[in-house]
Design an enzyme around this catalytic site. Structure first.
Site, PDB file in Angstrom:
ATOM      1  N   HIS A  64      -5.498  19.144  14.870  1.00 26.55           N
ATOM      2  CA  HIS A  64      -4.753  19.365  15.837  1.00 26.55           C
ATOM      3  C   HIS A  64      -4.608  18.282  17.337  1.00 26.55           C
ATOM      4  O   HIS A  64      -3.493  18.340  17.141  1.00 26.55           O
ATOM      5  CB  HIS A  64      -5.601  20.747  16.703  1.00 26.55           C
ATOM      6  CG  HIS A  64      -5.494  21.999  15.524  1.00 26.55           C
ATOM      7  ND1 HIS A  64      -6.792  23.198  16.080  1.00 26.55           N
ATOM      8  CD2 HIS A  64      -5.975  21.874  14.709  1.00 26.55           C
ATOM      9  CE1 HIS A  64      -6.615  23.922  14.915  1.00 26.55           C
ATOM     10  NE2 HIS A  64      -6.057  22.892  14.102  1.00 26.55           N
ATOM     11  N   HIS A 219       1.219  27.951  13.068  1.00 27.92           N
ATOM     12  CA  HIS A 219       0.025  26.878  12.921  1.00 27.92           C
ATOM     13  C   HIS A 219      -0.017  26.024  11.267  1.00 27.92           C
ATOM     14  O   HIS A 219      -0.234  24.637  11.542  1.00 27.92           O
ATOM     15  CB  HIS A 219      -0.666  27.844  13.142  1.00 27.92           C
ATOM     16  CG  HIS A 219      -2.095  26.955  13.370  1.00 27.92           C
ATOM     17  ND1 HIS A 219      -2.644  26.413  13.897  1.00 27.92           N
ATOM     18  CD2 HIS A 219      -3.325  26.635  11.866  1.00 27.92           C
ATOM     19  CE1 HIS A 219      -4.012  25.781  13.881  1.00 27.92           C
ATOM     20  NE2 HIS A 219      -3.758  25.858  12.531  1.00 27.92           N
ATOM     21  N   ASP A 223      -0.122  21.343  11.767  1.00 34.06           N
ATOM     22  CA  ASP A 223      -1.360  21.193  10.995  1.00 34.06           C
ATOM     23  C   ASP A 223      -0.697  19.898  10.123  1.00 34.06           C
ATOM     24  O   ASP A 223      -1.527  18.865   9.961  1.00 34.06           O
ATOM     25  CB  ASP A 223      -1.653  22.060   9.645  1.00 34.06           C
ATOM     26  CG  ASP A 223      -3.369  22.918   9.904  1.00 34.06           C
ATOM     27  OD1 ASP A 223      -3.753  22.528  11.494  1.00 34.06           O
ATOM     28  OD2 ASP A 223      -3.972  23.900   9.861  1.00 34.06           O
ATOM     29  N   HIS A 247      -4.080  21.072   3.888  1.00 35.33           N
ATOM     30  CA  HIS A 247      -4.522  19.508   4.253  1.00 35.33           C
ATOM     31  C   HIS A 247      -4.173  18.652   3.334  1.00 35.33           C
ATOM     32  O   HIS A 247      -3.843  17.768   3.412  1.00 35.33           O
ATOM     33  CB  HIS A 247      -5.821  19.763   5.252  1.00 35.33           C
ATOM     34  CG  HIS A 247      -5.935  20.684   6.204  1.00 35.33           C
ATOM     35  ND1 HIS A 247      -5.063  20.421   7.340  1.00 35.33           N
ATOM     36  CD2 HIS A 247      -6.623  21.313   6.871  1.00 35.33           C
ATOM     37  CE1 HIS A 247      -6.034  20.698   8.648  1.00 35.33           C
ATOM     38  NE2 HIS A 247      -6.043  21.825   7.721  1.00 35.33           N
TER      39      HIS A 247
END
Length: 260
Positions: A64, A219, A223, A247
């Site tokens: 973030h 969101h 990311d 991720h």
């Protein structure tokens, strides 16, 4: 100041200017800790967040912070932390971005490397896929898929820009599914999560009112923007499309982009 969403530990974080040519994290609570450069080679884990490590120092869930820096085109910065994980704040990147803007941004004389794309690049693993093609502007499209009646499919396309990032992406909060909470806690995660910093998706509703009707996919773009900052380069005009990424795959795709 605040607690990390996964470690639950308190941390004060300070953004400091630099002209070192990159962003680095410094653990001020660890004697003799080396600065941790924000680059793919320093990724130590991607379980529910992107963690970086150099020597004895490690920082958790930095995506973030890096997303805010990427969205505001910040290339040089030292991030000092007296704990292992950035304060989660409201679960988005908007608080970080506003703090950086309040401090003020300055143009630096040195030329920052730009990652130019001259051909189509693809990456896939299982149900996850990425493509990047040359385009007129840096653009992200994300397709979020989940076997859940409330958020079964969300798709969003975002053209990078400081103002558009602050308006469309930065306010989107981290989220999780109600059935995942036990798993996360069992693995020592989500210790700092609560209704003030995370949207919990329940069987028949959400734990808090949504900021966007498609907040989840926004969101995921937040990311991805943060994870791709780990290329250590400015992304040139290209259109990146991702389906189902997270991720781990974001970091792998960053490596592939660097290889060209």
């Amino acid at each position: 100041h605040g607690v990390g969403i996964h470690t639950g530990e308190k941390c004060s974080m300070t953004f400091k200017p630099s002209q070192q040519g990159y962003i680095s994290f410094v653990r001020t609570d660890i004697a003799g800790a080396q600065p941790i450069k924000a680059e793919v080679g320093n990724v130590s884990s991607t379980l529910r967040g992107t963690n970086l490590k150099t020597g004895i120092a490690e920082v958790h869930t930095v995506e973030h912070v890096l997303s805010a820096a990427h969205g505001l085109a910040i290339t040089d910065m030292i991030v000092e932390m007296d704990g292992p994980e950035p304060p989660i704040m409201d679960g988005s990147s908007i608080v970080y971005a506003k703090a950086m803007l309040e401090a003020g941004l300055e143009e630096l004389p040195q030329v920052y490397p730009v990652l130019e794309l001259t051909k189509k690049i693809e990456y896939s693993e299982g149900n996850i896929s990425y493509t990047a093609i040359p385009a007129d502007a840096l653009t992200f499209t994300f397709v979020f898929l989940r076997d859940h009646p409330l958020v079964s499919r969300q798709e969003y396309t975002f053209v990078m820009g400081k103002d558009s990032y602050l308006k469309e992406i930065a306010p989107a909060r981290t989220f999780g599914f109600e059935e995942e909470i036990a798993f996360l806690r069992a693995h020592g995660l989500a210790k700092g999560g609560n209704i003030d910093n995370c949207v919990v998706i329940k069987k028949d509703g959400f734990s808090v009112p949504l900021r966007f009707d498609n907040e989840m996919v926004r969101h995921k773009i937040l990311d991805m923007i943060g994870d791709l900052k780990l290329t250590g380069m400015a992304l040139g005009p290209m259109h990146i499309t991702c389906t189902g990424g997270g991720h781990k795959s974001n970091v792998e795709f960053a490596k592939i982009l660097l290889k060209g």
